[in-house]
Design a protein around this motif. Structure first.
Motif, PDB file in Angstrom:
ATOM      1  N   SER A  32       2.096  -7.055   2.237  1.00 47.79           N
ATOM      2  CA  SER A  32       2.113  -7.829   3.481  1.00 47.79           C
ATOM      3  C   SER A  32       1.449  -7.069   4.619  1.00 47.79           C
ATOM      4  N   ILE A  33       1.143  -7.797   5.684  1.00 47.72           N
ATOM      5  CA  ILE A  33       0.563  -7.145   6.863  1.00 47.72           C
ATOM      6  C   ILE A  33       1.569  -6.196   7.496  1.00 47.72           C
ATOM      7  N   GLN A  34       2.858  -6.502   7.402  1.00 49.03           N
ATOM      8  CA  GLN A  34       3.882  -5.570   7.883  1.00 49.03           C
ATOM      9  C   GLN A  34       3.836  -4.264   7.078  1.00 49.03           C
ATOM     10  N   HIS A  35       3.637  -4.394   5.779  1.00 49.00           N
ATOM     11  CA  HIS A  35       3.546  -3.210   4.921  1.00 49.00           C
ATOM     12  C   HIS A  35       2.377  -2.332   5.355  1.00 49.00           C
ATOM     13  N   PHE A  36       1.226  -2.943   5.604  1.00 48.54           N
ATOM     14  CA  PHE A  36       0.056  -2.163   6.003  1.00 48.54           C
ATOM     15  C   PHE A  36       0.256  -1.507   7.372  1.00 48.54           C
ATOM     16  N   ALA A  37       0.940  -2.198   8.273  1.00 51.15           N
ATOM     17  CA  ALA A  37       1.186  -1.618   9.593  1.00 51.15           C
ATOM     18  C   ALA A  37       2.055  -0.363   9.490  1.00 51.15           C
ATOM     19  N   GLU A  38       3.105  -0.443   8.685  1.00 50.81           N
ATOM     20  CA  GLU A  38       3.965   0.723   8.511  1.00 50.81           C
ATOM     21  C   GLU A  38       3.234   1.836   7.766  1.00 50.81           C
ATOM     22  N   LEU A  39       2.405   1.471   6.828  1.00 49.18           N
ATOM     23  CA  LEU A  39       1.610   2.473   6.120  1.00 49.18           C
ATOM     24  C   LEU A  39       0.703   3.211   7.106  1.00 49.18           C
ATOM     25  N   PHE A  40       0.100   2.478   8.015  1.00 49.69           N
ATOM     26  CA  PHE A  40      -0.760   3.093   9.033  1.00 49.69           C
ATOM     27  C   PHE A  40       0.035   4.119   9.844  1.00 49.69           C
ATOM     28  N   ARG A  41       1.214   3.741  10.306  1.00 48.25           N
ATOM     29  CA  ARG A  41       2.031   4.658  11.105  1.00 48.25           C
ATOM     30  C   ARG A  41       2.403   5.921  10.320  1.00 48.25           C
ATOM     31  N   LEU A  42       2.849   5.713   9.087  1.00 51.56           N
ATOM     32  CA  LEU A  42       3.291   6.852   8.274  1.00 51.56           C
ATOM     33  C   LEU A  42       2.123   7.756   7.894  1.00 51.56           C
ATOM     34  N   ALA A  43       0.959   7.178   7.636  1.00 56.85           N
ATOM     35  CA  ALA A  43      -0.216   7.986   7.333  1.00 56.85           C
ATOM     36  C   ALA A  43      -0.603   8.845   8.520  1.00 56.85           C
ATOM     37  N   ASP A  44      -0.524   8.287   9.704  1.00 59.09           N
ATOM     38  CA  ASP A  44      -0.792   9.064  10.916  1.00 59.09           C
ATOM     39  C   ASP A  44       0.196  10.214  11.045  1.00 59.09           C
ATOM     40  N   GLN A  45       1.473   9.933  10.870  1.00 52.28           N
ATOM     41  CA  GLN A  45       2.499  10.965  11.034  1.00 52.28           C
ATOM     42  C   GLN A  45       2.414  12.053   9.971  1.00 52.28           C
ATOM     43  N   ALA A  46       1.797  11.726   8.823  1.00 55.91           N
ATOM     44  CA  ALA A  46       1.632  12.707   7.754  1.00 55.91           C
ATOM     45  C   ALA A  46       0.281  13.424   7.835  1.00 55.91           C
ATOM     46  N   ARG A  47      -0.491  13.160   8.883  1.00 56.93           N
ATOM     47  CA  ARG A  47      -1.810  13.768   9.086  1.00 56.93           C
ATOM     48  C   ARG A  47      -2.781  13.345   7.992  1.00 56.93           C
ATOM     49  N   CYS A  48      -2.644  12.106   7.534  1.00 52.74           N
ATOM     50  CA  CYS A  48      -3.464  11.596   6.445  1.00 52.74           C
ATOM     51  C   CYS A  48      -4.520  10.598   6.903  1.00 52.74           C
ATOM     52  N   LEU A  49      -4.754  10.504   8.211  1.00 52.32           N
ATOM     53  CA  LEU A  49      -5.869   9.718   8.730  1.00 52.32           C
ATOM     54  C   LEU A  49      -6.983  10.692   9.102  1.00 52.32           C
ATOM     55  N   ARG A  87     -10.731  -0.052  11.871  1.00 51.33           N
ATOM     56  CA  ARG A  87     -10.615  -0.808  10.616  1.00 51.33           C
ATOM     57  C   ARG A  87      -9.286  -1.561  10.556  1.00 51.33           C
ATOM     58  N   MET A  88      -8.231  -0.945  11.056  1.00 50.26           N
ATOM     59  CA  MET A  88      -6.943  -1.626  11.067  1.00 50.26           C
ATOM     60  C   MET A  88      -7.016  -2.872  11.937  1.00 50.26           C
ATOM     61  N   ARG A  89      -7.727  -2.794  13.030  1.00 50.54           N
ATOM     62  CA  ARG A  89      -7.874  -3.965  13.903  1.00 50.54           C
ATOM     63  C   ARG A  89      -8.575  -5.105  13.186  1.00 50.54           C
ATOM     64  N   ARG A  90      -9.550  -4.767  12.320  1.00 48.84           N
ATOM     65  CA  ARG A  90     -10.236  -5.812  11.557  1.00 48.84           C
ATOM     66  C   ARG A  90      -9.258  -6.543  10.642  1.00 48.84           C
ATOM     67  N   LEU A  91      -8.400  -5.791   9.976  1.00 43.16           N
ATOM     68  CA  LEU A  91      -7.426  -6.408   9.085  1.00 43.16           C
ATOM     69  C   LEU A  91      -6.428  -7.255   9.863  1.00 43.16           C
ATOM     70  N   LEU A  92      -5.993  -6.757  11.002  1.00 42.88           N
ATOM     71  CA  LEU A  92      -5.061  -7.502  11.830  1.00 42.88           C
ATOM     72  C   LEU A  92      -5.669  -8.808  12.327  1.00 42.88           C
ATOM     73  N   ALA A  93      -6.966  -8.777  12.654  1.00 44.07           N
ATOM     74  CA  ALA A  93      -7.639  -9.987  13.134  1.00 44.07           C
ATOM     75  C   ALA A  93      -7.651 -11.069  12.045  1.00 44.07           C
ATOM     76  N   VAL A  94      -7.852 -10.644  10.781  1.00 44.50           N
ATOM     77  CA  VAL A  94      -7.821 -11.614   9.678  1.00 44.50           C
ATOM     78  C   VAL A  94      -6.441 -12.238   9.571  1.00 44.50           C
ATOM     79  N   ALA A  95      -5.414 -11.447   9.889  1.00 44.29           N
ATOM     80  CA  ALA A  95      -4.037 -11.950   9.823  1.00 44.29           C
ATOM     81  C   ALA A  95      -3.624 -12.724  11.073  1.00 44.29           C
ATOM     82  N   GLY A  96      -4.550 -12.851  12.025  1.00 46.92           N
ATOM     83  CA  GLY A  96      -4.249 -13.601  13.235  1.00 46.92           C
ATOM     84  C   GLY A  96      -3.555 -12.783  14.301  1.00 46.92           C
ATOM     85  N   ILE A  97      -3.576 -11.462  14.181  1.00 38.47           N
ATOM     86  CA  ILE A  97      -2.931 -10.568  15.155  1.00 38.47           C
ATOM     87  C   ILE A  97      -4.039  -9.889  15.950  1.00 38.47           C
ATOM     88  N   VAL A  98      -4.140 -10.217  17.207  1.00 38.49           N
ATOM     89  CA  VAL A  98      -5.196  -9.685  18.057  1.00 38.49           C
ATOM     90  C   VAL A  98      -4.577  -8.843  19.146  1.00 38.49           C
TER      91      VAL A  98
END
Length: 386
Positions: A349-366, A375-386
């Motif tokens: 889900s888009i919620q799953h990807f959002a949390e993955l983004f946060r956790l990847a940042d906190q783990a220094r994996c971005l 790129r995350m903004r592109r995915l959010l736009a497809v999901a209707g989240i601007v």
């Protein structure tokens, strides 16, 4: 640092990345653990095919990612479940992938690679016999060895369907081990990764199954380099690890508890063959280098923050973890699209990807937070989240 608006339960909330990417090392570090990363595949976004039926690969990007892992000191575990084996990657495609990756490894002195051999060309059914399973395994092992590859002996859905007792497993695996050229890594993949493997080794009791596994290893110890266990239970892995014969390695496949299992205890440690290493390779590489230098605290300080990320990526249904692995590869610039074989990019889900983004940042994996945000903004736009 730019801020991004991410979905949360009931709405959205701003998020500003705080993690600082790790600097890349100039040369591949030395480890005191054998560390394989199970690698994903990159599909060709320009192929005109049915993504639910056909697979077309971007071979350049797929093989470039193997070089990325070798650069960081990892061995490559090829054509495994991380590459969507059994979930979009057929045996024919797996063999082509293995041949190409083996050839690529030959261009690099010291590059380590081992390839998954299973029975996935054999459709499980009531008509499949134990001899059919043996023949299917032999076909794959012979093809990989002919290409110059070493073997990771994968679990078999067909065997799980055909076997009637632990003795059937001993017969099948014994026959294959007698014929291999070099010692193999056995792969015990739990039912949380593949429900079709429930009851593997002839019982639903994992501790009872260990007795069968150990009997197999004792009979053929010279042909077993080690065993990868993927049961998402540190206690079970340690219990088996402590009973292994001398010289047989335990490879953790526990994407929930790998940090503590690799660090080990007074009675031993696990090596690693992990899908999560695909996603966290730069951090894991530096952590393992510190462990090799005796800096266990620094090892844990680097690797422990990746564990919540891994547990999120591998959350139930665990078999869809590949979606998170490829998503992070896209965020980190290893591919220019977020598409997968079989349309598996839609498995979370888009919620799953959002949390993955946060956790990847906190783990220094971005690797580049600004690129990841774009790129995350592109995915959010497809999901209707601007």
């Amino acid at each position: 640092m730019a801020t991004i608006v991410l979905p949360v339960i009931g709405g959205t909330a701003p998020y500003t990345p705080t993690g600082v990417p790790l600097p890349r090392t100039a040369t591949a570090p030395a480890f005191n653990r054998v560390a394989y990363a199970a690698a994903h595949v990159v599909v060709d976004p320009f192929a005109d095919n049915d993504p639910s039926l056909d697979v077309a690969f971007d071979w350049e990007r797929t093989l470039a990612f193997r070089h990325h892992l070798w650069d960081l000191g990892f061995g490559v575990a090829e054509a495994m479940d991380t590459a969507q084996r059994g979930m979009g990657l057929s045996w024919e495609n797996a063999l082509e992938l293995s041949k190409r990756a083996i050839a690529e490894a030959r261009t690099r002195p010291g590059a380590v690679i081992a390839c998954g051999a299973g029975t996935d060309q054999l459709e499980p059914s009531p008509d499949v016999t134990i001899d059919d399973v043996i023949a299917a395994y032999e076909t794959q092992v012979e093809a990989i060895e002919a290409a110059g590859g070493r073997i990771i002996l994968m679990a078999s859905r067909a065997l799980a369907r055909a076997a009637r007792s632990p003795d059937d497993y001993l017969r099948v695996y014994g026959r294959i081990l007698e014929g291999v050229r070099e010692p193999v890594v056995l792969h015990w993949l739990g039912e949380m990764f593949d429900p079709a493997l429930a009851g593997y080794w002839g019982t639903d009791d994992h501790y009872a199954a260990m007795d069968t596994v150990l009997e197999l290893i004792r009979r053929h110890a010279a042909k077993v380099d080690g065993i990868k266990i993927s049961l998402l239970s540190a206690d079970k892995e340690i219990a088996l690890r402590r009973r292994l014969p001398d010289g047989v390695k335990m490879y953790t496949g526990d994407d929930f508890n790998y940090a503590e299992l690799i660090a080990g205890d007074a009675e031993g440690h696990s090596h690693a063959l992990l899908g999560i290493f695909d996603a966290i390779a730069p951090v894991a590489s530096q952590a393992l280098a510190h462990l090799a230098s005796g800096e266990t605290e620094t090892f844990r300080a680097l690797l422990d923050p990746t564990v919540p990320l891994s547990r999120h990526i591998f959350k139930a249904p665990t078999r869809f973890y590949k979606t998170g692995v490829v998503f992070l590869a896209w965020l980190n610039g290893h591919q220019d699209h977020f598409l997968m074989a079989g349309g598996q990019q839609s498995a979370r889900s888009i919620q799953h990807f959002a949390e993955l983004f946060r956790l990847a940042d906190q783990a220094r994996c971005l690797a580049d937070p600004d690129r990841a945000i774009e790129r995350m903004r592109r995915l959010l736009a497809v999901a209707g989240i601007v």
